[in-house]
Design a protein around this motif. Sequence first.
Motif, PDB file in Angstrom:
ATOM      1  N   SER A  93       1.554   4.105  -0.583  1.00  0.00           N
ATOM      2  CA  SER A  93       1.840   5.525  -0.751  1.00  0.00           C
ATOM      3  C   SER A  93       2.427   5.774  -2.131  1.00  0.00           C
ATOM      4  O   SER A  93       2.899   4.849  -2.809  1.00  0.00           O
ATOM      5  CB  SER A  93       2.826   5.996   0.315  1.00  0.00           C
ATOM      6  OG  SER A  93       4.071   5.342   0.164  1.00  0.00           O
ATOM      7  N   ALA A  94       2.421   7.037  -2.562  1.00  0.00           N
ATOM      8  CA  ALA A  94       2.954   7.383  -3.882  1.00  0.00           C
ATOM      9  C   ALA A  94       4.408   6.964  -4.011  1.00  0.00           C
ATOM     10  O   ALA A  94       4.842   6.491  -5.066  1.00  0.00           O
ATOM     11  CB  ALA A  94       2.795   8.881  -4.128  1.00  0.00           C
ATOM     12  N   ALA A  95       5.179   7.107  -2.930  1.00  0.00           N
ATOM     13  CA  ALA A  95       6.597   6.755  -2.979  1.00  0.00           C
ATOM     14  C   ALA A  95       6.791   5.263  -3.187  1.00  0.00           C
ATOM     15  O   ALA A  95       7.718   4.844  -3.897  1.00  0.00           O
ATOM     16  CB  ALA A  95       7.285   7.203  -1.693  1.00  0.00           C
ATOM     17  N   LEU A 101      17.135   5.653 -11.917  1.00  0.00           N
ATOM     18  CA  LEU A 101      16.202   6.705 -11.529  1.00  0.00           C
ATOM     19  C   LEU A 101      14.860   6.085 -11.183  1.00  0.00           C
ATOM     20  O   LEU A 101      14.605   4.906 -11.474  1.00  0.00           O
ATOM     21  CB  LEU A 101      16.055   7.750 -12.638  1.00  0.00           C
ATOM     22  CG  LEU A 101      15.566   7.309 -14.021  1.00  0.00           C
ATOM     23  CD1 LEU A 101      14.046   7.170 -14.084  1.00  0.00           C
ATOM     24  CD2 LEU A 101      16.022   8.300 -15.079  1.00  0.00           C
ATOM     25  N   LEU A 102      13.996   6.866 -10.550  1.00  0.00           N
ATOM     26  CA  LEU A 102      12.649   6.438 -10.183  1.00  0.00           C
ATOM     27  C   LEU A 102      11.632   7.272 -10.948  1.00  0.00           C
ATOM     28  O   LEU A 102      11.854   8.463 -11.190  1.00  0.00           O
ATOM     29  CB  LEU A 102      12.424   6.606  -8.678  1.00  0.00           C
ATOM     30  CG  LEU A 102      13.347   5.818  -7.748  1.00  0.00           C
ATOM     31  CD1 LEU A 102      13.078   6.198  -6.294  1.00  0.00           C
ATOM     32  CD2 LEU A 102      13.155   4.318  -7.945  1.00  0.00           C
ATOM     33  N   HIS A 103      10.515   6.640 -11.324  1.00  0.00           N
ATOM     34  CA  HIS A 103       9.452   7.377 -12.002  1.00  0.00           C
ATOM     35  C   HIS A 103       8.103   6.798 -11.606  1.00  0.00           C
ATOM     36  O   HIS A 103       8.009   5.649 -11.157  1.00  0.00           O
ATOM     37  CB  HIS A 103       9.630   7.306 -13.534  1.00  0.00           C
ATOM     38  CG  HIS A 103       9.593   5.913 -14.092  1.00  0.00           C
ATOM     39  ND1 HIS A 103       8.420   5.238 -14.354  1.00  0.00           N
ATOM     40  CD2 HIS A 103      10.597   5.071 -14.452  1.00  0.00           C
ATOM     41  CE1 HIS A 103       8.693   4.049 -14.846  1.00  0.00           C
ATOM     42  NE2 HIS A 103      10.000   3.914 -14.914  1.00  0.00           N
ATOM     43  N   ASP A 104       7.055   7.598 -11.756  1.00  0.00           N
ATOM     44  CA  ASP A 104       5.733   7.083 -11.429  1.00  0.00           C
ATOM     45  C   ASP A 104       5.226   6.192 -12.566  1.00  0.00           C
ATOM     46  O   ASP A 104       5.858   6.066 -13.620  1.00  0.00           O
ATOM     47  CB  ASP A 104       4.755   8.205 -11.073  1.00  0.00           C
ATOM     48  CG  ASP A 104       4.358   9.064 -12.273  1.00  0.00           C
ATOM     49  OD1 ASP A 104       4.416   8.599 -13.418  1.00  0.00           O
ATOM     50  OD2 ASP A 104       3.971  10.228 -12.052  1.00  0.00           O
ATOM     51  N   PHE A 162       2.724  -3.585  -4.969  1.00  0.00           N
ATOM     52  CA  PHE A 162       3.969  -2.913  -4.620  1.00  0.00           C
ATOM     53  C   PHE A 162       4.708  -3.790  -3.623  1.00  0.00           C
ATOM     54  O   PHE A 162       4.118  -4.678  -2.981  1.00  0.00           O
ATOM     55  CB  PHE A 162       3.729  -1.519  -4.034  1.00  0.00           C
ATOM     56  CG  PHE A 162       3.234  -1.507  -2.609  1.00  0.00           C
ATOM     57  CD1 PHE A 162       4.126  -1.392  -1.552  1.00  0.00           C
ATOM     58  CD2 PHE A 162       1.887  -1.610  -2.326  1.00  0.00           C
ATOM     59  CE1 PHE A 162       3.681  -1.395  -0.232  1.00  0.00           C
ATOM     60  CE2 PHE A 162       1.420  -1.601  -1.017  1.00  0.00           C
ATOM     61  CZ  PHE A 162       2.320  -1.490   0.033  1.00  0.00           C
ATOM     62  N   SER A 163       5.993  -3.562  -3.498  1.00  0.00           N
ATOM     63  CA  SER A 163       6.809  -4.345  -2.584  1.00  0.00           C
ATOM     64  C   SER A 163       7.345  -3.459  -1.470  1.00  0.00           C
ATOM     65  O   SER A 163       7.903  -2.391  -1.736  1.00  0.00           O
ATOM     66  CB  SER A 163       7.977  -4.988  -3.327  1.00  0.00           C
ATOM     67  OG  SER A 163       8.859  -5.621  -2.409  1.00  0.00           O
ATOM     68  N   PRO A 164       7.241  -3.904  -0.217  1.00  0.00           N
ATOM     69  CA  PRO A 164       7.863  -3.151   0.879  1.00  0.00           C
ATOM     70  C   PRO A 164       9.384  -3.251   0.836  1.00  0.00           C
ATOM     71  O   PRO A 164      10.076  -2.511   1.542  1.00  0.00           O
ATOM     72  CB  PRO A 164       7.295  -3.822   2.131  1.00  0.00           C
ATOM     73  CG  PRO A 164       6.943  -5.204   1.696  1.00  0.00           C
ATOM     74  CD  PRO A 164       6.508  -5.082   0.270  1.00  0.00           C
ATOM     75  N   GLY A 165       9.915  -4.138  -0.024  1.00  0.00           N
ATOM     76  CA  GLY A 165      11.355  -4.281  -0.135  1.00  0.00           C
ATOM     77  C   GLY A 165      12.023  -3.257  -1.022  1.00  0.00           C
ATOM     78  O   GLY A 165      13.251  -3.191  -1.070  1.00  0.00           O
ATOM     79  N   GLY A 166      11.220  -2.446  -1.729  1.00  0.00           N
ATOM     80  CA  GLY A 166      11.793  -1.436  -2.610  1.00  0.00           C
ATOM     81  C   GLY A 166      10.998  -1.335  -3.902  1.00  0.00           C
ATOM     82  O   GLY A 166      10.040  -2.087  -4.131  1.00  0.00           O
ATOM     83  N   PRO A 167      11.372  -0.399  -4.778  1.00  0.00           N
ATOM     84  CA  PRO A 167      10.616  -0.198  -6.014  1.00  0.00           C
ATOM     85  C   PRO A 167      10.790  -1.344  -7.003  1.00  0.00           C
ATOM     86  O   PRO A 167      11.886  -1.900  -7.140  1.00  0.00           O
ATOM     87  CB  PRO A 167      11.205   1.104  -6.570  1.00  0.00           C
ATOM     88  CG  PRO A 167      12.582   1.172  -6.001  1.00  0.00           C
ATOM     89  CD  PRO A 167      12.487   0.560  -4.640  1.00  0.00           C
TER      90      PRO A 167
END
Length: 455
Positions: free
Chosen positions: A293-295, A310-313, A136-141
């Motif tokens: 985290s999930a987010a 949009l965002l999705h898991d 995952f990136s701390p810069g965004g999804p």
Amino acid sequence: MAIQRVCVICLVLWLSQGANLVGADAPVALRERAEVGQVTQALVELKAEGLYRPNATPGKADAKPSKALALKVQTRLTFVQKVLAVGADGGASRVARKVARAASAINGEIRPSASQIRPEVSLLFVERRAGHIRAFSPGGPLTRSELELVEGAGDPLMLAALLPAKPVSKGDHWTVGTDAARSLSGYDALASNRLEATLEDLDDGSATLKLKGEVRGAALGGEGAITFNGQATFDRKIGRFTGLNLSRREVRKAGPVEAGLEMTSTLTVDQRTAETPPELGDEILGELPTDASAARLLLLFEPPEGKYTLLHDRSWHLFWDDRRVAVLKRLDQGEVVAQCNLSVGPEAGKGRHQDPNQFRDDIRRALGTRFGQVLGAGEVEGPPGGGFRYRVAVAGLEGEVGILWYYYLLASPAGDQLVATFTLGQAQTKAFADQDAQLIGSVEWKDVAAPAPTE
């Protein structure tokens, strides 16, 4: 006396040579030795070509087998990484990575496509978790295509599982670990692992492993088999793999998300010691969120030339997308448990949207004999200034199977409209929970000015 001294010297030389011979044949332990703070750079490249059997276009009933199309794929991932944690096997279990390049190109008889990682999300945290890589990136999804690039086959974090569990001698062979077999194949589930490593060459500095065999498994529910033939080089002095060159031949059936494949490919990995780049300095990393985290694991979806995001898991997978419609399927252990269709509607004009009563009538007509009853209908909340959002929940039957449909009508302040349809079996209601609300709640319209802050 001189003769005795000569004999003693000869005996000592003979014994020392014999000891060296015994040492050369003695079993050796091969084990990765990563250290926290260690920095390396890596290149992972995949070149493939073969045949691709496309999925049917949504909405077109065609019972004929799809024509196989020629396909060429090339992916390239280069990065510098810093070890943050070490696993029980001695290999790095968690790293920070600065990606210099992550790109893919797909060509042939299919629709050409290319993707690459965006600069703002090129700093990653990557970890081994339950036999898989998770980034995952701390810069965004990340987008789905970016995730596939940075979590691709042959990740250096998984190579430790190529090594034997016990000391070996030249010529010995063993079945490689499940984690390595899964990583080199790209399968998310394994049915059998017959990939073997042989200690082909050994000296004080390095060990060469011959890799050969077959792995059977599935990728996103599509069953397949891959045969391997190649080599891996392990540096004994630093305790790290430095190279991998692997030929692969795969035959995979079509799955619920991806098409069938018949491909030959070459997977190469090169890894070496590097200097710490500024982006991986302790001060910078110390200021970043590092927990997955999930987010932070959510993915960003942006349709081609679309006016929304949009965002999705990560359980949602893109099945189809074009300028008018996008189809996402939700998988659980390779099985489809829900589907989301996102269809662009006609422009309604600034501040306007389709009449909700007409929307409900359209739903009833579309479902026809499958329609059962409306479980609920009404407006749903969205972000301030996010436009109009209306939901209709319907129960019905598909044959003898109980089905739920959640319909959403969304309109931007400018009058752009989007219809989202979620379809799932009634038996999946509890497991599905509020996935529809989470996904719709993340929808953002492009070029919509944020509301002024209230005092």
